[in-house]
Design a protein around this motif. Structure first.
Motif, short mmCIF file in Angstrom:
data_model
loop_
_atom_site.label_atom_id
_atom_site.label_comp_id
_atom_site.label_asym_id
_atom_site.label_seq_id
_atom_site.Cartn_x
_atom_site.Cartn_y
_atom_site.Cartn_z
N ALA A 203 -2.01 -1.33 1.26
CA ALA A 203 -0.76 -0.59 1.43
C ALA A 203 -0.87 0.71 0.63
O ALA A 203 -0.58 0.72 -0.56
CB ALA A 203 0.42 -1.41 0.95
N PRO A 204 -1.25 1.81 1.29
CA PRO A 204 -1.46 3.06 0.56
C PRO A 204 -0.24 3.49 -0.25
O PRO A 204 -0.36 3.92 -1.39
CB PRO A 204 -1.77 4.06 1.67
N VAL A 205 0.92 3.37 0.39
CA VAL A 205 2.16 3.77 -0.27
C VAL A 205 3.26 2.82 0.18
O VAL A 205 3.33 2.44 1.35
CB VAL A 205 2.57 5.21 0.12
N ILE A 206 4.10 2.42 -0.74
CA ILE A 206 5.27 1.61 -0.37
C ILE A 206 6.51 2.44 -0.66
O ILE A 206 6.70 2.90 -1.79
CB ILE A 206 5.30 0.29 -1.16
N VAL B 176 10.08 -3.99 4.18
CA VAL B 176 9.29 -3.04 3.40
C VAL B 176 8.84 -1.88 4.29
O VAL B 176 8.39 -2.10 5.42
CB VAL B 176 8.04 -3.72 2.80
N GLU B 177 8.99 -0.67 3.79
CA GLU B 177 8.45 0.50 4.47
C GLU B 177 7.08 0.79 3.86
O GLU B 177 6.99 1.16 2.69
CB GLU B 177 9.36 1.71 4.27
N THR C 267 5.15 9.21 7.03
CA THR C 267 5.21 8.23 8.11
C THR C 267 5.03 6.83 7.55
O THR C 267 4.19 6.60 6.68
CB THR C 267 4.12 8.50 9.15
N PHE C 268 5.84 5.89 8.05
CA PHE C 268 5.73 4.52 7.56
C PHE C 268 5.84 3.53 8.70
O PHE C 268 6.30 3.83 9.79
CB PHE C 268 6.80 4.23 6.50
#
Length: 122
Positions: free
Chosen positions: A28-31, A97-98, A107-108
């Protein structure tokens, strides 16, 4: 592959407490934001609490002062501490979760947990 894994929940009497956990595993690169929705029969899924993108916690008025949402960024985990539970808090609590597609990209993709049953009854 990203997975959202919930734990916690159960059955308590009115006035009791429960704690829910929501952990994001995998790449998950970014939450971005994380939230707790409650689902009850015949009603739409409703947001109860969230940890917004900037980390600001939010809880619905009906649970204000009883529910606390927190987040551990080192573990990619969100918690919902539920105190002084009432019968109307009963439902299936589902974590949302995004997950960002890449660092620096807004973008998510939405991911949902498996749901946790919370039952408050005497």
């Amino acid at each position: 592959q990203v997975q959202v894994v919930q734990s916690g929940g159960g059955s308590v009497q009115p006035g009791g407490s429960l704690r829910l956990s929501c952990a994001v595993t995998g790449s998950a690169p970014v939450i971005f934001s994380m939230g707790w929705f409650r689902e009850t029969p015949g009603n739409p899924r409703r947001l109860v609490a969230s940890s917004r993108r900037d980390g600001t916690p939010w809880v619905r008025d009906s649970v204000q002062g009883r529910f606390t949402v927190s987040r551990d960024y080192t573990k990619n985990t969100m918690y919902l501490q539920m105190n002084d539970l009432k019968p109307e808090d009963t439902g299936i609590y589902i974590c949302h979760v995004e997950v960002g597609v890449a660092a620096g990209d807004n973008t998510f993709v939405s991911h949902w947990g498996q749901g946790s049953q919370v039952t408050v009854s005497s």
